[in-house]
Every structure is written in structure tokens, then in C-alpha cells.
Design an enzyme around this catalytic site. Structure first.
Site, mmCIF file in Angstrom:
data_model
loop_
_atom_site.group_PDB
_atom_site.id
_atom_site.type_symbol
_atom_site.label_atom_id
_atom_site.label_comp_id
_atom_site.label_asym_id
_atom_site.label_seq_id
_atom_site.Cartn_x
_atom_site.Cartn_y
_atom_site.Cartn_z
ATOM 1 N N GLU A 129 0.454 -0.817 0.226
ATOM 2 C CA GLU A 129 0.230 -0.182 0.068
ATOM 3 C C GLU A 129 0.516 1.621 0.111
ATOM 4 O O GLU A 129 2.053 1.754 0.146
ATOM 5 C CB GLU A 129 -1.106 0.244 1.115
ATOM 6 C CG GLU A 129 -0.018 -0.383 2.683
ATOM 7 C CD GLU A 129 -0.912 -0.734 3.160
ATOM 8 O OE1 GLU A 129 -2.320 -1.455 3.261
ATOM 9 O OE2 GLU A 129 -0.989 -0.164 4.748
ATOM 10 N N CYS A 142 3.469 8.233 1.749
ATOM 11 C CA CYS A 142 3.971 7.478 2.337
ATOM 12 C C CYS A 142 4.472 6.171 1.943
ATOM 13 O O CYS A 142 3.643 5.440 0.686
ATOM 14 C CB CYS A 142 3.621 7.438 3.886
ATOM 15 S SG CYS A 142 3.831 5.818 4.621
ATOM 16 N N CYS A 149 6.716 -7.529 6.622
ATOM 17 C CA CYS A 149 7.973 -6.925 7.227
ATOM 18 C C CYS A 149 8.141 -8.425 8.524
ATOM 19 O O CYS A 149 7.682 -8.826 8.545
ATOM 20 C CB CYS A 149 7.293 -6.092 7.813
ATOM 21 S SG CYS A 149 8.512 -5.273 8.963
ATOM 22 N N CYS A 153 6.917 -6.130 15.244
ATOM 23 C CA CYS A 153 7.274 -4.594 16.406
ATOM 24 C C CYS A 153 5.133 -4.713 16.742
ATOM 25 O O CYS A 153 4.180 -4.984 15.743
ATOM 26 C CB CYS A 153 7.078 -3.243 16.002
ATOM 27 S SG CYS A 153 8.289 -2.758 14.775
ATOM 28 N N CYS A 156 2.413 -2.733 15.460
ATOM 29 C CA CYS A 156 2.019 -2.018 14.041
ATOM 30 C C CYS A 156 1.511 -3.260 12.832
ATOM 31 O O CYS A 156 1.711 -4.997 13.413
ATOM 32 C CB CYS A 156 3.746 -2.107 13.828
ATOM 33 S SG CYS A 156 3.650 -1.998 11.670
ATOM 34 N N CYS A 395 -0.723 2.400 8.722
ATOM 35 C CA CYS A 395 0.627 1.122 8.676
ATOM 36 C C CYS A 395 0.266 0.185 8.298
ATOM 37 O O CYS A 395 -0.880 -0.280 9.188
ATOM 38 C CB CYS A 395 1.918 1.362 9.459
ATOM 39 S SG CYS A 395 2.913 0.727 9.350
HETATM 40 N N1 SAH Z 1 9.466 -0.172 9.136
HETATM 41 C C1 SAH Z 1 10.187 1.099 9.508
HETATM 42 C C2 SAH Z 1 9.054 2.465 8.498
HETATM 43 C C3 SAH Z 1 7.388 1.855 8.701
HETATM 44 S S1 SAH Z 1 6.381 1.864 10.236
HETATM 45 C C4 SAH Z 1 9.601 1.674 10.653
HETATM 46 O O1 SAH Z 1 9.373 1.035 11.937
HETATM 47 O O2 SAH Z 1 10.275 2.655 11.179
HETATM 48 C C5 SAH Z 1 6.207 3.783 10.490
HETATM 49 C C6 SAH Z 1 6.213 4.120 11.203
HETATM 50 O O3 SAH Z 1 4.714 3.747 11.816
HETATM 51 C C7 SAH Z 1 5.938 3.914 12.320
HETATM 52 O O4 SAH Z 1 7.168 5.188 13.167
HETATM 53 C C8 SAH Z 1 6.206 3.113 13.190
HETATM 54 O O5 SAH Z 1 5.953 3.038 14.347
HETATM 55 C C9 SAH Z 1 3.856 3.557 12.788
HETATM 56 N N2 SAH Z 1 3.219 2.432 13.063
HETATM 57 C C10 SAH Z 1 3.108 1.661 13.022
HETATM 58 N N3 SAH Z 1 1.422 0.675 13.618
HETATM 59 C C11 SAH Z 1 1.020 1.523 13.794
HETATM 60 C C12 SAH Z 1 0.104 1.801 14.275
HETATM 61 N N4 SAH Z 1 -1.252 1.153 14.561
HETATM 62 N N5 SAH Z 1 -0.399 3.200 15.094
HETATM 63 C C13 SAH Z 1 0.093 4.194 14.597
HETATM 64 N N6 SAH Z 1 1.726 4.051 14.418
HETATM 65 C C14 SAH Z 1 2.216 3.347 14.124
HETATM 66 FE FE1 SF4 Z 2 8.260 -3.306 10.342
HETATM 67 FE FE2 SF4 Z 2 5.697 -2.271 11.299
HETATM 68 FE FE3 SF4 Z 2 8.132 -2.539 12.994
HETATM 69 FE FE4 SF4 Z 2 8.489 -0.843 10.833
HETATM 70 S S1 SF4 Z 2 6.570 -0.638 12.557
HETATM 71 S S2 SF4 Z 2 9.611 -2.759 11.842
HETATM 72 S S3 SF4 Z 2 6.610 -1.847 9.401
HETATM 73 S S4 SF4 Z 2 6.698 -4.176 12.032
#
Ligand code: SAH
Ligand code: SF4
Length: 427
Positions: A129, A142, A149, A153, A156, A395
């Protein structure tokens, strides 16, 4: 964990390029069935080589590559027959051997607040996406770097998906091309260099809405370093999309061994997904922390090439209720940023919940208080307004929404199982 050097090419999982982190990739890109080569994502020198290999002499190959490159990246043309300064007989010759691809659009959504989101599909059928966020003075795209991935996290949604594969440079730069298509932002000029006057208005000097790019879509860009670098070089190329490196930000969860190369070989702004200030909490919510610890990460940030007070590093901090949002956490964040003397700004991100997520978002009062503590220490700490909530623009959420019906039941189990697997892999 598997040693990348012991995996033979083509058989089974593939190591992450650069041999930095042996994260297995389930599969590579499937070549096009018709044998033609997609030019999007290739540097000009490679296009020249391909033209020469297809039979043009060295001089002709160089000239044609220069012309085609301009049509691709400056005009956004996808059809060789529209390349009017190339001989009429040459155009079908090109079309027989090459294509100008775009990711397929599976679904496009438009939020009430102007946020736009696209669910895209690769030629070999994998969904990812892209989101466009218009603001008062800029428009930010974005961009995704991987389908899924490898990291997990816990807050996420992308982290609950398996890594299917890395996106190619063409699929990464293709997102920017597609956004320009959708926003109608290709110059309508002539090939003799005389640009047709464009309408006044918009944000940038040339009237475009798409002014900034953040590598913050699906995936960890530093686990797909070579492809992300090659794609961003095309985005920054003065003969191509010509976006300044100052308008591009790469976000990493903290892949320390690749950070210096990111600064040296790409040179874009860095954002770091910090999200916690203690080992325990960061180990839980950003598990790569078990491999690359917090203090080493901050030291790597301090050494990031190009970081300065004029080009500060952004620390992303997702606000999770009763997990990382106390006054003490805010003060510890200030202490750490000072300790490493970091030219920093902090982005406070209200957690965007998804079905089965193990956390809740902090209250607005808590977020405000956290922001005030950081701000009073002299560090900018804006609260990012959630955008596109009506279309789930965070995300990993559109892809999942598309799969929701069939997946709803399995969702919870999947989250638990995949977390367990990935955590085991991280050691
Ligand atoms: N993998 C990289 C880039 C993609 S994630 C990283 O982790 O930095 C991009 C951002 O979206 C990250 O800062 C992540 O913490 C945030 N993000 C992911 N899931 C989220 C959620 N459910 N609510 C708010 N921010 C979120
Ligand atoms: Fe992967 Fe989501 Fe963690 Fe970014 S925040 S490294 S996309 S699992």
C-alpha cells in the site's frame, strides 16, 4: 538462525542483500511472462546497456537511453508511441522489447480529510500500500519498501504479516510515478525544453501537490537497502523526478549496521522508530531492540552522516496507554537525547488501533502532557494528528481491510503465532 553464506542462490530462502542480517526471504521476484524488460527502476546506465545488448550501437544506445529516461521520469509517459522525439520506426522496436510498468491499483480510497490511500499489486500478485497525506504547506507520499515485514513491532499491523518479498526499485519508484499519475502532476511540456505554463497554485514552486516522500509504508527499508537506495536515487535524479533529498525521509526501526550507509549512499533525512526509552519496554514493542539495543541505536544516530541542527533526526514515538507514556518516560527521553547530544525532533504518534491489537492509545491529556515535558526541555515534540482514520490509513491497515472477511477469525491466532515465530528468530 541461518548463516546467509551457506544458502545457495536460487535454492530456498534468500539472504537480505548486503549480507548484514540473515533474515530469510520466502521468494524472489517472478520475471515477466512475455520476456520484456520493465524499464522503470533501472538507472540510465543500465538502460543504455540493455539498448546496446538489443542491437543499438554505443552512441545510439546512449542517446536513446537519455531520451527514454526523460520521457519516463520527467514526463511520466508509459507508452513508447508517445515518445515523439524518437524515430517512428524505433518506437515499436522498443515496445517489442521493453515495457514501462506501474504497480496495479487494486483499490483507491479518498478520506474526508483529503488523505488518499491505494492498495497496490505487484505483477506477481502481492499486495502492498501507499498513502498520500496533503497538508497546508506540503503533500507527503508514504511509500512501502517490502510486502509485509520481517520484524514484528507489537503495535504495528504490518508486523503481523509475513514478509512476502522485498519490493524492487521499480516497484518502489513506481509508487511515486503512480501518485503523480493520480494527482495529474506530470509536466505537460514539449521535448525542446519549452515547458507549457502550468496552472498557478499548489504547494511547491512548480505547482505540485506531491512535495515530500517518507519511506514509512509497509516494511523495513534498511532490510531492503539496495533496492530502496536505487529507487531513491531515481527519485532524486535531476533528469528524473528531481525531488530534493531534503524532502525525503527514511524511517527505520533501528537497523544499526545499515544506518551509516543510508547517510552516505542515499543522504536522505533519517527518522528512527524509537517508541520506548527502556530496554524492557523497547524489547517488547520493537523486538529488533534485542539485537540492536537502545543506547547503540542512539550512538548510531549521533554519527548519522548529515545530521545537524538544520537537518535533525526525527524520533517517532507511538503513544501506548500505560506502556510508554508516563512523565518519567518523557523525562528519560529528554535525558537520552541530551546524553547523545542529538539534533532531534520527536514525533508523537497517537496509536492507531487495529483488531486484536494488544494496546490502546494514550489519552489526549496524557499525550499533551508528554509533549509538554519534552517541549519544555527545548526539543520540538509535535503530536501527529491522525489522518485518514475513516479509511484506515495507518501502516498495514488497507491490505488487511481487504482481507478482513476471510481473515477475521484467524486474526488473533495469527498475531500470536507470528509474533512467537519472529521472536524466536530474533533470538
Ligand atoms: N519499518 C519502518 C518504517 C515503516 S513503519 C519503521 O518501523 O520505522 C512507519 C511508522 O508507522 C513507524 O514509526 C511505526 O511505528 C508507525 N506505526 C506502525 N503501526 C502503527 C499504529 N498502529 N499506530 C500508529 N503508528 C504506527
Ligand atoms: Fe516492520 Fe511495522 Fe516494525 Fe516498521 S513498525 S519495522 S513496518 S513491524
Amino acid at each position: 538462525m541461518t548463516d546467509p553464506d551457506t544458502i545457495s542462490a536460487g535454492a530456498g530462502p534468500m539472504p537480505i542483500p548486503g549480507h548484514i542480517d540473515p533474515v530469510p526471504l520466502p521468494r524472489d521476484v517472478t520475471p515477466r511472462a512475455d520476456g520484456r524488460v520493465d524499464l522503470i527502476g533501472l538507472p540510465k546506465a543500465r538502460i543504455t546497456e540493455l539498448f546496446a545488448a538489443a542491437g543499438l550501437d554505443a552512441k545510439a544506445a546512449k542517446l536513446r537511453a537519455k531520451q527514454v529516461f526523460h520521457w519516463l521520469y520527467h514526463r511520466g509517459v508509459t507508452d513508447f508511441s508517445a515518445m515523439t522525439d524518437i524515430a517512428k520506426t524505433m518506437r515499436p522496436w522498443l515496445a517489442e522489447r521493453f515495457v514501462v510498468g506501474r504497480p496495479e491499483v487494486v483499490e483507491a480510497q479518498h478520506s474526508r480529510d483529503g488523505t488518499r490511500k491505494w492498495l497496490l499489486r505487484t505483477a506477481d500478485g502481492h499486495d502492498f500500500e501507499m498513502v498520500f497525506i496533503p497538508d497546508a504547506d506540503r503533500g507527503t507520499l508514504c511509500v512501502s519498501s517490502q510486502v509485509g515485514c520481517t520484524l514484528n513491532c507489537r503495535f504495528c499491523h504490518t508486523g503481523t504479516m509475513r514478509l512476502v518479498r522485498n519490493l524492487t526499485p521499480g516497484e518502489i519508484v513506481g509508487q511515486v510515478m503512480l501518485a503523480r499519475d493520480a494527482l495529474g502532476e506530470w509536466p505537460k511540456g514539449r521535448m525542446d525544453g519549452l515547458e507549457i505554463e502550468e496552472d498557478e497554485g499548489g504547494y511547491s514552486a512548480d505547482g505540485r501537490l506531491l512535495t515530500n516522500i517518507v519511506m514509512m509504508g509497509m516494511g523495513e527499508p534498511l532490510y531492503n537497502f539496495d533496492n530502496v537506495r536505487d529507487a531513491l536515487r531515481l527519485v532524486m535524479d535531476g533528469d528524473g523526478l528531481a525531488l530534493s533529498k531534503r524532502r525525503i525521509t527514511l524511517s527505520t526501526s533501528g537497523v544499526i549496521p545499515m544506518m551509516a550507509r543510508c547517510g552516505e549512499e542515499i543522504g536522505v533525512n533519517l527518522a528512527v522508530s524509537l517508541h520506548a526509552v527502556s530496554k524492557d519496554v523497547r524489547d517488547e514493542i520493537v523486538p529488533i531492540n534485542k539485537k540492536y539495543g537502545l543506547e547503540d541505536l542512539l550512538a548510531a544516530c549521533a554519527a548519522y552522516p548529515g545530521a545537524s541542527n538544520a537537518r535533525r533526526i526525527t524520533f517517532e514515538y507511538v503513544m501506548l496507554k500505560d506502556k510508554n507514556d508516563s512523565d518519567a518516560d518523557a523525562r528519560e527521553l529528554v535525558r537520552l537525547l541530551r546524553k547523545y547530544d542529538l539534533p532531534a525532533k520527536v514525533n508523537l504518534i497517537p496509536f492507531n488501533p487495529w483488531p486484536g491489537a494488544p494496546y490502546a492509545c494514550s489519552t489526549p491529556e496524557r499525550i499533551r502532557r508528554f509533549s509538554d515535558i519534552v517541549f519544555e526541555a527545548g526539543i520540538s515534540a509535535p503530536v501527529r494528528t491522525p489522518r485518514g482514520r475513516d479509511i484506515d490509513a495507518a501502516c498495514g491497515q488497507l491490505r488487511t481491510a481487504a482481507e478482513k472477511k476471510s481473515r477475521a477469525e484467524r486474526d488473533r491466532e495469527d498475531v500470536e503465532r507470528i509474533h512467537a515465530e519472529k521472536q524466536a528468530a530474533l533470538g
